[in-house]
Enzyme design. Structure first.
Site, PDB file in Angstrom:
ATOM      1  N   CYS A   1       0.835  -1.195   0.000  1.00 52.75           N
ATOM      2  CA  CYS A   1       0.000   0.000   0.000  1.00 52.75           C
ATOM      3  C   CYS A   1       0.876   1.255   0.000  1.00 52.75           C
ATOM      4  O   CYS A   1       1.421   1.626  -1.028  1.00 52.75           O
ATOM      5  CB  CYS A   1      -0.998  -0.056   1.155  1.00 52.75           C
ATOM      6  SG  CYS A   1      -2.412   1.058   0.944  1.00 52.75           S
TER       7      CYS A   1
ATOM      8  N   GLU B   1      -0.701  -8.619   5.381  1.00 56.37           N
ATOM      9  CA  GLU B   1      -0.421  -8.843   6.802  1.00 56.37           C
ATOM     10  C   GLU B   1      -1.698  -8.948   7.630  1.00 56.37           C
ATOM     11  O   GLU B   1      -1.648  -9.323   8.799  1.00 56.37           O
ATOM     12  CB  GLU B   1       0.477  -7.719   7.347  1.00 56.37           C
ATOM     13  CG  GLU B   1      -0.187  -6.379   7.549  1.00 56.37           C
ATOM     14  CD  GLU B   1      -0.368  -5.533   6.287  1.00 56.37           C
ATOM     15  OE1 GLU B   1      -0.765  -4.360   6.425  1.00 56.37           O
ATOM     16  OE2 GLU B   1      -0.130  -6.027   5.161  1.00 56.37           O
TER      17      GLU B   1
ATOM     18  N   HIS C   1      -3.168  -5.382   1.708  1.00 55.52           N
ATOM     19  CA  HIS C   1      -2.505  -5.661   2.985  1.00 55.52           C
ATOM     20  C   HIS C   1      -2.466  -7.168   3.264  1.00 55.52           C
ATOM     21  O   HIS C   1      -3.385  -7.708   3.873  1.00 55.52           O
ATOM     22  CB  HIS C   1      -3.246  -4.941   4.115  1.00 55.52           C
ATOM     23  CG  HIS C   1      -3.123  -3.464   4.050  1.00 55.52           C
ATOM     24  ND1 HIS C   1      -2.170  -2.770   4.752  1.00 55.52           N
ATOM     25  CD2 HIS C   1      -3.811  -2.532   3.334  1.00 55.52           C
ATOM     26  CE1 HIS C   1      -2.279  -1.479   4.479  1.00 55.52           C
ATOM     27  NE2 HIS C   1      -3.268  -1.317   3.624  1.00 55.52           N
TER      28      HIS C   1
END
Length: 188
Positions: free
Chosen positions: A79, A171, A169
């Site tokens: 991002c 994560e 994302h």
């Protein structure tokens, strides 16, 4: 292996947690003194790219990190990290690290209300869940850049040499496969 995680602002803790699940040590990069020991790889997390870029410069970290990447240090930018690495931004005159030969559009899906979650194929992995939060996407790439994923005809993940950029994302959630693919890139 030790992965440095830029910890100035944004979603750095989630990347650290994901890497720990994979048995990888991390070090937070918060100030110039943290750059004395070069890590084996680097993650530039999501967050606010202008804030991160300004802090990198104000804290005297910018040139060292850029040099590391130019010398081949493996890096994953998610991002805001994608925006920091992009050679050019199509809708912003700011230029940051400029190590990834692609043109990126900031906030390409709109502001916070334009955030969404979808599933799409990721090269070498299969279908993954993708969390887009005020996300950019890649408008164009240079020769030598490998497209890893597309959503609605927009490139949302790509690789160039030892650099991987993602609009979303990885994560967030429990799926470690994208981080594993990054770590495989580090060890090659």
């Amino acid at each position: 292996m030790i992965v440095g995680v830029l910890a100035l602002q944004g979603a750095f803790i989630e990347h650290e947690q994901m890497l720990r699940k994979l048995g990888v040590s991390t070090v937070e990069l918060r100030q110039k003194a943290d750059l004395q020991n070069k890590p084996d790889a680097l993650i530039l997390p999501g967050g606010e790219s202008t804030t991160q870029g300004k802090l990198l410069k104000d804290l005297g970290m910018f040139e060292t990190i850029r040099q590391w990447i130019m010398e081949g240090l493996p890096v994953m930018g998610t991002c805001a990290g994608m925006i920091l690495l992009a050679k050019k931004l199509s809708n912003d005159n700011k230029q940051w690290l400029q190590t990834f030969p692609a043109t990126v559009r900031r906030n390409a899906y709109g502001r916070q209300l334009g955030s969404f979650i979808t599933r799409a194929p990721f090269k070498g992995i299969g279908e993954v869940t993708m969390n887009f939060i005020r996300a950019p996407y890649i408008e164009s790439i240079s020769p030598g850049v490998e497209v890893l994923a597309e959503v609605n005809h927009h490139i949302v993940a790509a690789r160039y040499k030892k650099q991987m950029i993602l609009s979303f994302h990885p994560e967030i959630g429990e799926d470690t496969r994208i981080h594993k693919q990054f770590l495989q890139m580090v060890t090659k």
